[in-house]
Design an enzyme around this catalytic site. Structure first.
Site, mmCIF file in Angstrom:
data_model
loop_
_atom_site.group_PDB
_atom_site.id
_atom_site.type_symbol
_atom_site.label_atom_id
_atom_site.label_comp_id
_atom_site.label_asym_id
_atom_site.label_seq_id
_atom_site.Cartn_x
_atom_site.Cartn_y
_atom_site.Cartn_z
ATOM 1 C CB THR A 289 36.187 30.563 47.620
ATOM 2 O OG1 THR A 289 35.818 31.453 46.659
ATOM 3 C CG2 THR A 289 34.765 29.930 48.210
ATOM 4 C CB THR B 258 46.242 14.033 46.591
ATOM 5 O OG1 THR B 258 45.805 12.809 47.061
ATOM 6 C CG2 THR B 258 47.653 13.864 46.201
ATOM 7 C CB CYS C 218 27.122 36.861 40.800
ATOM 8 S SG CYS C 218 25.787 36.767 39.672
HETATM 9 N N1 PLP Z 1 38.082 36.957 48.803
HETATM 10 C C1 PLP Z 1 38.123 38.034 48.110
HETATM 11 C C2 PLP Z 1 38.243 39.475 48.328
HETATM 12 C C3 PLP Z 1 37.993 38.068 46.693
HETATM 13 O O1 PLP Z 1 37.970 39.277 45.776
HETATM 14 C C4 PLP Z 1 37.806 36.603 46.017
HETATM 15 C C5 PLP Z 1 37.826 36.375 44.551
HETATM 16 O O2 PLP Z 1 37.373 37.453 44.007
HETATM 17 C C6 PLP Z 1 38.077 35.640 47.062
HETATM 18 C C7 PLP Z 1 37.927 35.651 48.419
HETATM 19 C C8 PLP Z 1 37.865 33.987 46.577
HETATM 20 O O3 PLP Z 1 38.915 33.660 45.960
HETATM 21 P P1 PLP Z 1 39.048 32.516 45.007
HETATM 22 O O4 PLP Z 1 38.665 33.004 43.623
HETATM 23 O O5 PLP Z 1 40.402 32.251 45.040
HETATM 24 O O6 PLP Z 1 38.167 31.294 45.365
#
Ligand code: PLP
Length: 363
Positions: A69, A223, A303
């Site tokens: 994310t 960090t 979600c």
């Molecule tokens: N992008 C995609 C296609 C994902 O499936 C996900 C998580 O399900 C993310 C981004 C986000 O990753 P994270 O869970 O490491 O924040």
């Protein structure tokens, strides 16, 4: 019990656990100049080199983040530089939320982005930042990213690729894709939660989201978490290609289809993912029924609150009511035939009960 929700999070690989345990014993801040700091820095820099080598980037271009994310948000924030935003209709919320008001690239019934529409969008207006995922988290559908990259180059657009679900399950190489940046997440390839990376193509300059103390060459302050990063790199070294899972996935899919399931998504898909709609039965009800039978899957669009929303991915594919009736079965790296058998038995029972209640599958 069968854990078939790898696209939510993969089980930790033993090599990642070992690397994390070793890193936990390293005292020191990688920014410190003394010997302890240098030892800590070595852990981070070795991990950086591993990630760079594995995914076709230079070590200097790897920016460690807290996960996928943050890597996506950093790309959208950091590469936009006044450009207008164009995103695929089936992108993850990590992109959608970072790019409100973006122009949306439509997909076909298999979930594949319309490249003719991309050309039209780019031909008309100022330079853009385009975000396109390599593999979809709900359906596993693969996008024609290399072709999209060629189109972006032609129109002077920047291309960010969300490789979170693809990395570790199929070959992923930033240079070969021809994209400007690539987002990765540790826990989707068998590393720990809480680490990820944004890999940059050579030309890309990045505006940080968090400036902080100037870590990560001024591109991400804070960090870094040594154990998480060490575990991420060790998992990435192990996770190469999930093709061996396709046979098990196809078995699960075929058994589900015999009792009325409809497969959502294209022929070109991740080898571990099946998105199965059961007409007339809400996704949430299916997830609960399977959970009671010891099988853990997810609804297409669970979600963070745990509630099941209608899937924007399946909606964009024009699947109508099926968008609220699909579950995602995603095999982890260590899936066994026994896991799939457990799923098949539970799924067939669930579908039979639905039939016994008088549901006619072919509406
Ligand atoms: N992008 C995609 C296609 C994902 O499936 C996900 C998580 O399900 C993310 C981004 C986000 O990753 P994270 O869970 O490491 O924040």
């Amino acid at each position: 019990m069968a854990y078939l929700d790898a696209n939510a999070s993969e089980p930790l690989r033993p090599q990642a656990r070992e690397a994390m345990l070793a890193a936990l014993d390293v005292t020191g801040n990688p920014a410190s100049v003394h010997a302890a700091g240098r030892a800590a820095r070595r852990v981070v820099e070795q991990a950086r080199e591993t990630i760079a080598r594995r995914f076709g980037a230079s070590a200097e271009s790897v920016v460690f983040t807290s996960g996928g994310t943050e890597a996506d948000a950093l790309a959208v924030h950091g590469l936009a530089a006044g450009r207008r935003l164009v995103i695929g209709a089936t992108e993850h919320d990590a992109i959608r939320a970072a790019a409100p008001g973006a122009a949306v690239l439509p997909v076909d019934r298999e979930g594949v982005a319309d490249l003719a529409a991309l050309e039209r969008l780019l031909a008309d207006g100022p330079p853009a930042l385009v975000c396109l995922m390599l593999a979809n988290n709900e359906t596993g559908t693969l996008q024609p990213v290399e072709q999209a990259a060629a189109i972006c180059r032609r129109f002077g657009a920047t291309l960010h690729v969300d490789g979170v679900q693809a990395a570790g399950r199929m070959p992923v190489d930033l240079a070969a894709l021809g994209a400007d940046s690539l987002a990765l997440s540790s826990h989707k390839l068998g590393g720990p939660l809480g680490a990820g990376a944004l890999l940059l193509g050579t030309a890309a300059a990045l505006v940080p989201l968090i400036a902080g103390g100037g870590q990560e060459r001024g591109r991400r302050g804070g960090t870094p978490s040594l154990p998480a990063i060490a575990g991420f790199a060790a998992a990435a070294e192990q996770a190469r290609d999930g093709a061996y899972l396709a046979e098990l996935r196809d078995w699960a899919e075929a058994a589900a289809c015999r009792v009325g399931a409809v497969v959502c998504g294209g022929a070109a898909r991740l080898p571990n993912t099946a998105c199965l709609a059961l007409p007339g039965m809400r996704a949430e009800t299916q997830v609960i029924a399977l959970d009671l039978a010891g099988v853990q899957v997810s609804a297409g669009a669970a979600c963070s609150s745990g509630k099941v929303a209608r899937s924007h991915v399946l909606d964009a594919m024009g699947l109508g009511a099926l968008a609220g009736e699909a579950i995602r079965v995603s095999l982890p790296w260590n899936a066994t035939p026994a896991d799939v058998e457990c799923f098949v038995v539970a799924y067939v029972e669930m579908a039979e009960r639905r039939k016994a209640r008088g549901f006619a599958p072919n509406r």
